[in-house]
Design a protein around this motif. Structure first.
Motif, mmCIF file in Angstrom:
data_model
loop_
_atom_site.group_PDB
_atom_site.id
_atom_site.type_symbol
_atom_site.label_atom_id
_atom_site.label_comp_id
_atom_site.label_asym_id
_atom_site.label_seq_id
_atom_site.Cartn_x
_atom_site.Cartn_y
_atom_site.Cartn_z
ATOM 1 N N ALA A 1 0.824 -1.211 0.000
ATOM 2 C CA ALA A 1 0.000 0.000 0.000
ATOM 3 C C ALA A 1 0.856 1.258 0.000
ATOM 4 C CB ALA A 1 -0.936 -0.007 1.205
ATOM 5 N N ILE A 2 1.969 1.234 0.724
ATOM 6 C CA ILE A 2 2.847 2.402 0.758
ATOM 7 C C ILE A 2 3.395 2.686 -0.636
ATOM 8 C CG2 ILE A 2 5.067 3.263 1.622
ATOM 9 C CD1 ILE A 2 4.379 1.797 4.279
ATOM 10 N N ASN A 3 3.797 1.656 -1.342
ATOM 11 C CA ASN A 3 4.285 1.836 -2.712
ATOM 12 C C ASN A 3 3.163 2.293 -3.639
ATOM 13 O OD1 ASN A 3 7.277 0.888 -3.442
ATOM 14 N ND2 ASN A 3 6.582 -0.265 -1.659
ATOM 15 N N GLN A 4 1.975 1.748 -3.478
ATOM 16 C CA GLN A 4 0.839 2.192 -4.284
ATOM 17 C C GLN A 4 0.485 3.646 -3.982
ATOM 18 O OE1 GLN A 4 -1.972 -0.839 -3.121
ATOM 19 N NE2 GLN A 4 -1.651 -2.011 -5.010
ATOM 20 N N ALA A 5 0.604 4.023 -2.722
ATOM 21 C CA ALA A 5 0.318 5.403 -2.346
ATOM 22 C C ALA A 5 1.272 6.365 -3.056
ATOM 23 C CB ALA A 5 0.425 5.567 -0.828
#
Length: 354
Positions: free
Chosen positions: A249-253
């Motif tokens: 999720a952090i990378n997608q964010a």
């Protein structure tokens, strides 16, 4: 005040916690003793309960954890002037030194010597808790017990969203736990033109819709990066609030953010996260901001006014109010994600209702 009290104790460096008898805290001259009426379970408490990598590296058992609460002042130290016995209060949970450069320049929330209630020192999962008078926040008489107990995490949501101006901007919130859900209401009330709620938990995505999210993104059904870009003229969201702590999720964010956009990170990943700083941040001119706690006491005033004026309604986030003794059920709900905010009601509150 002598005697013992019931408290939820992280007794061992292992999974779980126990309800046991502990001595009632003795206060110093600058402290107050508060009889807890309600206390809510935070994601940080779940880290501690689960005894994950973050907790192993930070917490020293045995001790009383918990840090979100409201209650009544029952004893004050000799040097206390502002708080009185009988006051209906909550508390800022970052206990600061008041002497470091951050404290002396008005940035107490970044104090180099911060001790966090329920993390570094005994907390509020107990019938009584002591805090410095400086940390006491007086609640209005008409505020409900459950809302009074969640002002501290609401402050996290307010600090995360409002660190960057969001009026007229698109905001994507990754992670729809209780703080993420409250962040949706804050972003909408602050003028965000569209708010994306990103998660995989169906229960919490339904709550996100109730909180006013314009777009619900189920990451198990669709690619959040693709969807957010499609709905922002292929630019990405102007402001990202990362609340999940999950590496994917952090990378997608980061990928969902517009060039030159802002990424505010409140989450606590359990372990180090791998990101492509060159391509995800540097070449795209992103500003990545770590968010810790609340501005003391600017954020508390914002929270109080948002609630007092009914500018936001966070009542739907409080999905479970349980007796204090049912704390294990509360933690199981939090661990499974089948809840919003879980509030534990203390025996003192139940007695007061009779």
């Amino acid at each position: 005040m002598c005697g013992t009290m019931k408290a939820i104790v992280k007794k061992e460096s292992a999974y779980g916690a126990v309800l046991t008898e502990m001595p009632i805290p003795e206060i110093n001259d600058h402290e107050v003793l508060i009889q807890v009426k309600a206390t809510s379970i935070c994601g940080t408490d779940v880290h501690i309960y689960n005894w994950d990598d973050w907790a192993m590296g930070r917490v020293k058992a045995p001790y009383i954890f918990g840090h979100e609460f409201t209650g009544e002042v029952v004893k004050v130290g000799k040097q206390v002037r502002r708080a009185k016995i009988g006051d209906f209060v909550s508390a800022e949970t970052h206990i600061v030194c008041n002497q470091c450069s951050m404290c002396l320049t008005g940035q107490q929330h970044l104090c180099c010597g911060t001790k966090i209630l329920g993390v570094d020192i005994d907390g509020c999962f107990a019938e009584y808790v002591k805090v410095p008078e400086q940390n006491v926040w007086h609640n209005p008489d008409g505020m409900s017990i459950e809302l009074a107990s969640i002002q501290e995490p609401l402050g996290n949501a307010v600090h995360t969203v409002l660190h960057t101006p969001v009026s007229g901007k698109s905001v994507a919130i990754f992670g729809c736990g209780p703080i993420g859900l409250m962040a949706i209401a804050v972003a909408k009330a602050s003028g965000a033109v569209q708010v994306f709620a990103v998660d995989k938990n169906e229960y919490r995505l339904e709550l996100a819709q109730k909180m006013g999210a314009d777009h619900i993104v189920d990451i198990e059904q669709e690619d959040p990066v693709k969807m957010i870009k499609q709905l922002t003229r292929n630019e990405g969201a102007d402001v990202i609030c990362e609340m999940s702590g999950h590496p994917v999720a952090i990378n997608q964010a980061l990928e969902s953010c517009s060039n030159g956009g802002k990424v505010n990170i409140l989450s606590l990943p359990e372990r180090p996260v791998s990101i492509d700083i060159t391509n995800q941040i540097v070449f795209r001119g992103l500003t990545v901001q770590g968010i810790t706690g609340r501005k003391m006491f600017e954020t508390w005033r914002q929270v109080s006014e948002l609630l007092r004026t009914k500018t936001i309604d966070v009542q739907p986030v409080v999905t479970h109010m349980l007796p204090f003794g049912d704390f294990e059920k509360g933690f199981e709900l939090m661990r499974n994600g089948t809840c919003g905010k879980v509030v534990l009601m203390m025996p003192s509150y139940q007695r007061g209702k009779k």
